[in-house]
Write a protein that holds these residues in place. Structure first.
Motif, PDB file in Angstrom:
ATOM      1  N   VAL B   9       0.888  -1.160   0.000  1.00  9.84           N
ATOM      2  CA  VAL B   9       0.000   0.000   0.000  1.00  9.84           C
ATOM      3  C   VAL B   9       0.926   1.209   0.000  1.00  9.84           C
ATOM      4  CG1 VAL B   9      -1.695   1.299   1.318  1.00  9.84           C
ATOM      5  CG2 VAL B   9      -1.842  -1.168   1.226  1.00  9.84           C
ATOM      6  N   PRO B  10       0.988   1.955  -1.092  1.00 10.07           N
ATOM      7  CA  PRO B  10       1.992   3.017  -1.172  1.00 10.07           C
ATOM      8  C   PRO B  10       1.743   4.086  -0.116  1.00 10.07           C
ATOM      9  CG  PRO B  10       0.931   2.666  -3.285  1.00 10.07           C
ATOM     10  CD  PRO B  10       0.173   1.884  -2.293  1.00 10.07           C
ATOM     11  N   TYR B  11       2.810   4.597   0.396  1.00 11.11           N
ATOM     12  CA  TYR B  11       2.717   5.608   1.427  1.00 11.11           C
ATOM     13  C   TYR B  11       2.382   6.950   0.803  1.00 11.11           C
ATOM     14  CZ  TYR B  11       4.228   8.820   5.058  1.00 11.11           C
ATOM     15  OH  TYR B  11       4.287   9.822   5.977  1.00 11.11           O
ATOM     16  N   THR B  12       1.410   7.661   1.390  1.00 11.86           N
ATOM     17  CA  THR B  12       1.142   9.029   0.939  1.00 11.86           C
ATOM     18  C   THR B  12       1.166   9.931   2.157  1.00 11.86           C
ATOM     19  OG1 THR B  12      -1.195   8.559   1.176  1.00 11.86           O
ATOM     20  CG2 THR B  12      -0.334   8.536  -1.049  1.00 11.86           C
ATOM     21  N   VAL B  15      -2.934  12.007   4.779  1.00 10.05           N
ATOM     22  CA  VAL B  15      -3.368  11.043   5.791  1.00 10.05           C
ATOM     23  C   VAL B  15      -4.812  10.606   5.566  1.00 10.05           C
ATOM     24  CG1 VAL B  15      -3.572  10.614   8.252  1.00 10.05           C
ATOM     25  CG2 VAL B  15      -1.789  12.095   7.414  1.00 10.05           C
ATOM     26  N   LYS B  16      -5.635  11.539   5.077  1.00  8.55           N
ATOM     27  CA  LYS B  16      -7.062  11.214   4.901  1.00  8.55           C
ATOM     28  C   LYS B  16      -7.242  10.093   3.880  1.00  8.55           C
ATOM     29  CE  LYS B  16     -11.397  13.454   3.925  1.00  8.55           C
ATOM     30  NZ  LYS B  16     -11.973  14.447   3.051  1.00  8.55           N
ATOM     31  N   THR B  17      -6.587  10.243   2.702  1.00  9.50           N
ATOM     32  CA  THR B  17      -6.689   9.197   1.676  1.00  9.50           C
ATOM     33  C   THR B  17      -6.143   7.889   2.202  1.00  9.50           C
ATOM     34  OG1 THR B  17      -5.975  10.961   0.212  1.00  9.50           O
ATOM     35  CG2 THR B  17      -6.321   8.817  -0.780  1.00  9.50           C
ATOM     36  N   PHE B  18      -5.028   7.999   2.910  1.00  8.49           N
ATOM     37  CA  PHE B  18      -4.381   6.805   3.417  1.00  8.49           C
ATOM     38  C   PHE B  18      -5.290   6.055   4.378  1.00  8.49           C
ATOM     39  CE2 PHE B  18      -0.826   4.227   3.733  1.00  8.49           C
ATOM     40  CZ  PHE B  18      -0.636   3.877   5.051  1.00  8.49           C
ATOM     41  N   LYS B  19      -5.925   6.814   5.263  1.00 13.73           N
ATOM     42  CA  LYS B  19      -6.830   6.162   6.218  1.00 13.73           C
ATOM     43  C   LYS B  19      -8.016   5.544   5.498  1.00 13.73           C
ATOM     44  CE  LYS B  19      -6.064   8.211  10.694  1.00 13.73           C
ATOM     45  NZ  LYS B  19      -6.575   8.982  11.815  1.00 13.73           N
ATOM     46  N   GLN B  20      -8.473   6.205   4.439  1.00 12.62           N
ATOM     47  CA  GLN B  20      -9.597   5.648   3.679  1.00 12.62           C
ATOM     48  C   GLN B  20      -9.213   4.330   3.038  1.00 12.62           C
ATOM     49  OE1 GLN B  20     -10.761   8.608   0.894  1.00 12.62           O
ATOM     50  NE2 GLN B  20     -12.299   9.477   2.235  1.00 12.62           N
ATOM     51  N   ILE B  21      -7.960   4.281   2.518  1.00 16.22           N
ATOM     52  CA  ILE B  21      -7.491   3.048   1.895  1.00 16.22           C
ATOM     53  C   ILE B  21      -7.440   1.934   2.930  1.00 16.22           C
ATOM     54  CG2 ILE B  21      -5.525   1.930   0.779  1.00 16.22           C
ATOM     55  CD1 ILE B  21      -4.836   4.553  -0.512  1.00 16.22           C
ATOM     56  N   ALA B  51      12.080   4.316   9.017  1.00 16.12           N
ATOM     57  CA  ALA B  51      10.681   3.969   8.813  1.00 16.12           C
ATOM     58  C   ALA B  51       9.795   4.839   9.702  1.00 16.12           C
ATOM     59  CB  ALA B  51      10.457   2.497   9.153  1.00 16.12           C
ATOM     60  N   PRO B  52       8.813   5.514   9.122  1.00 18.98           N
ATOM     61  CA  PRO B  52       7.958   6.355   9.974  1.00 18.98           C
ATOM     62  C   PRO B  52       7.014   5.511  10.818  1.00 18.98           C
ATOM     63  CG  PRO B  52       7.264   6.468   7.702  1.00 18.98           C
ATOM     64  CD  PRO B  52       8.483   5.627   7.724  1.00 18.98           C
ATOM     65  N   ALA B  53       6.440   6.151  11.836  1.00 17.83           N
ATOM     66  CA  ALA B  53       5.569   5.428  12.755  1.00 17.83           C
ATOM     67  C   ALA B  53       4.275   5.012  12.057  1.00 17.83           C
ATOM     68  CB  ALA B  53       5.238   6.338  13.939  1.00 17.83           C
ATOM     69  N   HIS B  54       3.601   4.026  12.640  1.00 16.03           N
ATOM     70  CA  HIS B  54       2.366   3.544  12.050  1.00 16.03           C
ATOM     71  C   HIS B  54       1.265   4.572  12.215  1.00 16.03           C
ATOM     72  CE1 HIS B  54       3.923  -0.753  12.779  1.00 16.03           C
ATOM     73  NE2 HIS B  54       4.318  -0.281  11.629  1.00 16.03           N
ATOM     74  N   VAL B  55       0.362   4.594  11.266  1.00  9.10           N
ATOM     75  CA  VAL B  55      -0.775   5.510  11.332  1.00  9.10           C
ATOM     76  C   VAL B  55      -1.773   4.966  12.352  1.00  9.10           C
ATOM     77  CG1 VAL B  55      -2.708   6.433  10.039  1.00  9.10           C
ATOM     78  CG2 VAL B  55      -0.486   6.209   8.939  1.00  9.10           C
ATOM     79  N   PRO B  56      -2.135   5.747  13.360  1.00 14.39           N
ATOM     80  CA  PRO B  56      -3.081   5.214  14.344  1.00 14.39           C
ATOM     81  C   PRO B  56      -4.495   5.157  13.753  1.00 14.39           C
ATOM     82  CG  PRO B  56      -2.549   7.486  14.834  1.00 14.39           C
ATOM     83  CD  PRO B  56      -1.735   7.121  13.648  1.00 14.39           C
ATOM     84  N   LEU B  57      -5.179   4.060  14.014  1.00 10.58           N
ATOM     85  CA  LEU B  57      -6.532   3.896  13.471  1.00 10.58           C
ATOM     86  C   LEU B  57      -7.529   3.871  14.609  1.00 10.58           C
ATOM     87  CD1 LEU B  57      -5.792   1.084  10.920  1.00 10.58           C
ATOM     88  CD2 LEU B  57      -6.226   3.446  10.389  1.00 10.58           C
ATOM     89  N   ASP B  58      -8.621   4.613  14.449  1.00 13.94           N
ATOM     90  CA  ASP B  58      -9.598   4.601  15.537  1.00 13.94           C
ATOM     91  C   ASP B  58     -10.499   3.385  15.455  1.00 13.94           C
ATOM     92  OD1 ASP B  58     -11.830   6.709  13.877  1.00 13.94           O
ATOM     93  OD2 ASP B  58      -9.705   6.587  13.397  1.00 13.94           O
ATOM     94  N   ASP B  59     -11.235   3.180  16.551  1.00 12.54           N
ATOM     95  CA  ASP B  59     -12.037   1.963  16.710  1.00 12.54           C
ATOM     96  C   ASP B  59     -13.058   1.762  15.603  1.00 12.54           C
ATOM     97  OD1 ASP B  59     -12.134   1.951  20.334  1.00 12.54           O
ATOM     98  OD2 ASP B  59     -10.869   0.922  18.873  1.00 12.54           O
ATOM     99  N   GLU B  60     -13.558   2.870  15.073  1.00 14.78           N
ATOM    100  CA  GLU B  60     -14.601   2.722  14.057  1.00 14.78           C
ATOM    101  C   GLU B  60     -14.056   2.049  12.813  1.00 14.78           C
ATOM    102  OE1 GLU B  60     -16.837   6.379  13.397  1.00 14.78           O
ATOM    103  OE2 GLU B  60     -17.362   5.515  11.443  1.00 14.78           O
ATOM    104  N   ILE B  61     -12.797   2.384  12.474  1.00  9.02           N
ATOM    105  CA  ILE B  61     -12.195   1.771  11.293  1.00  9.02           C
ATOM    106  C   ILE B  61     -11.891   0.304  11.567  1.00  9.02           C
ATOM    107  CG2 ILE B  61     -10.216   1.836   9.752  1.00  9.02           C
ATOM    108  CD1 ILE B  61     -10.070   4.771  10.043  1.00  9.02           C
ATOM    109  N   LEU B  62     -11.519  -0.010  12.806  1.00  8.13           N
ATOM    110  CA  LEU B  62     -11.136  -1.389  13.121  1.00  8.13           C
ATOM    111  C   LEU B  62     -12.328  -2.268  13.471  1.00  8.13           C
ATOM    112  CD1 LEU B  62      -8.014  -0.678  15.336  1.00  8.13           C
ATOM    113  CD2 LEU B  62      -8.015  -1.631  13.066  1.00  8.13           C
TER     114      LEU B  62
END
Lengths: 162, 302
Positions: B9-12, B15-21, B51-62
């Motif tokens: 999954v290419p890094y962008t 952040v919004k697009t990335f989280k959507q992906i 390597a940059p840190a992982h993007v935090p995902l909120d509960d709704e996405i998970l």
């Protein structure tokens, strides 16, 4: 006995912006799928699916599609489905859920899938009212067949949240 | 049932697009995703960043995974476009901070090197254009023996028709050499609408020459092999010993830490099965003051 054996592919239409109802007709879905098969597998694909492919069921609320195809050629269909990008102007893609030999097996899967989706929906509920509505829906659809649930009293004070 | 992975999954920076992906990937059933950073040339000193840190995902996405009691794992991946054979930056430093290392060779020499010598996990050939070099059997065979996997990406095929033809043709020429072994399918998506479910992706394997079992493996088991290969490459010494920080030790392995053992009921001689194969002469427990390092032995895989 010679019998036409089929494969029923159950797909979900995933839209760019989710909406409650996506007003679409079965023949639109059919044409889009047919076009994708033509582009991917050419004239052979078009010929094979002309006789054997059919959109059997479409639910505009849950955006579920059931496509029938001859058993020998289901791979042609399934391998072209990922290339569909839009129907008309609406950007979407097909997410295949289940492939079964009969409509009944697909329906059984759909029931289980629906229950899973309700559980996911429960996680996403933000207000208490939404949560209660989803819980009620979950309970209704987990009643076993033949049970008469009109006699069962729903106690409004029951709190199902934990 | 093996987990479904999407290892590209290419890094962008968006952040919004990335989280959507990521949200779409989770909804479709993927459990492990590797975020890909592409580096086009190793010439400059700071070509490779940490390597940059992982993007935090909120509960709704998970939520879709939580409901099935599954967890989502984000890995970091580095893809280096290799033209010549200068690879000294790969061995140490920031490049090693990525979970998975991949090479995109653009010349025959680079391909040969990647297959036979380089310590990497994935060889990703750009299949959207005519191949710059012919894929030959000996390097492919060597790569398969070493556990290096070949990657085929499907999103360019969805975007563009010419790319689709090229991908199919190049994937088939790869298939003729590798017979469907050690192939992984991944996405390389630019936006959330290009992600496809794992079963759909597995069926794309049919277009690339793979049979049913191989295509399913390409999305699950082979990707898992890549992740394990990467872990073995990074964390272990000679693939027999690995080092884990005491704070990072998983719950079920906590009994192995000496400090915790006082609080737990004795289980007998827990030390004995650790010291059977490897030597334990240097005790690294007293390394630094503020962090302890605990030896965790991995059994040699037969």
């Amino acid at each position: 006995m010679v019998r036409f054996k089929n494969r029923y592919l159950l797909c979900e239409l995933v839209l760019e912006k989710d909406c409650l109802v996506y007003p679409i007709e079965q023949k639109e879905v059919y044409y889009v799928v047919r076009q994708a098969i033509e582009r991917c597998h050419g004239d052979y694909g078009a010929g094979v699916t002309q006789g054997g492919m059919n959109v059997k069921y479409l639910n505009v609320y849950t955006k579920t599609v059931l496509i029938r195809v001859r058993r020998e050629y289901y791979k042609l269909l399934w391998s072209s489905i990922p290339f569909i990008k839009s129907i008309g102007r609406q950007k979407l893609f097909f997410h295949s859920l289940h492939i079964g030999g009969t409509i009944r097996s697909c329906q059984k899967f759909l029931v289980k899938y629906g229950q899973q989706q309700l559980a996911v929906l429960l996680q996403k509920c933000k207000t208490q009212e939404e949560r209660k509505a989803v819980q009620r829906a979950t309970i209704h659809c987990t009643w076993l067949k033949g049970r008469n649930f009109e006699n069962v009293k729903h106690n409004e004070d029951d709190d199902f949240s934990d | 049932m093996a987990k479904f992975h999407d290892l590209n999954v290419p890094y962008t920076t968006d952040v919004k697009t990335f989280k959507q992906i990521l949200k779409k990937s989770i909804e479709l059933g993927y459990e492990v995703v590797a975020v890909n950073h592409v580096v086009t040339s190793l010439a400059k000193k700071d070509a490779v960043k940490e390597a940059p840190a992982h993007v935090p995902l909120d509960d709704e996405i998970l939520a879709p995974l939580k409901v099935k009691a599954k967890t989502f794992r984000q890995l970091s991946r580095l893809t280096v476009t290799l033209k010549d054979t200068q690879t000294y930056r790969l061995g140490s430093g920031p490049a090693q901070s990525y979970d998975i290392l991949a090479i995109q060779p653009t010349s025959e020499k680079a391909f040969q090197l990647a297959c036979t010598q380089l310590e990497i996990d994935i060889i990703s050939i750009n299949m959207t254009e005519k191949l710059p070099f012919p894929i030959r059997l000996p390097p492919v065979k060597a790569a398969i023996e070493r556990g290096v996997h070949f990657e085929i990406t499907y999103a360019p095929a969805i975007r563009d028709t010419t790319a689709r033809r090229n991908i199919i043709s190049n994937a088939l020429s790869l298939y003729f050499m590798c017979k469907g072994k050690n192939v992984i399918l991944s996405s390389d998506v630019e936006n959330a609408m290009e992600v496809r479910g794992p079963y759909d992706v597995a069926n794309l394997g049919f277009l690339f020459g793979l049979n049913e079992a191989q295509s399913k493996d390409a999305v699950s088991m082979n990707c898992r092999s890549v992740v394990l290969h990467a872990e073995t490459r990074r964390n272990t010494a000679k693939a027999a010993l690995s080092v884990t920080k005491v704070t990072d030790v998983a719950e079920k392995h906590k009994w192995k830490v000496r400090e915790n053992r006082a609080a737990m009921p004795t289980v007998g001689d827990g030390d004995k099965d650790k010291s059977s194969d490897s030597s334990q002469d240097d005790d690294t427990d007293s390394d630094a003051d503020d962090h302890h390092v605990k030896k965790k032995k991995r059994k040699l895989k037969t």
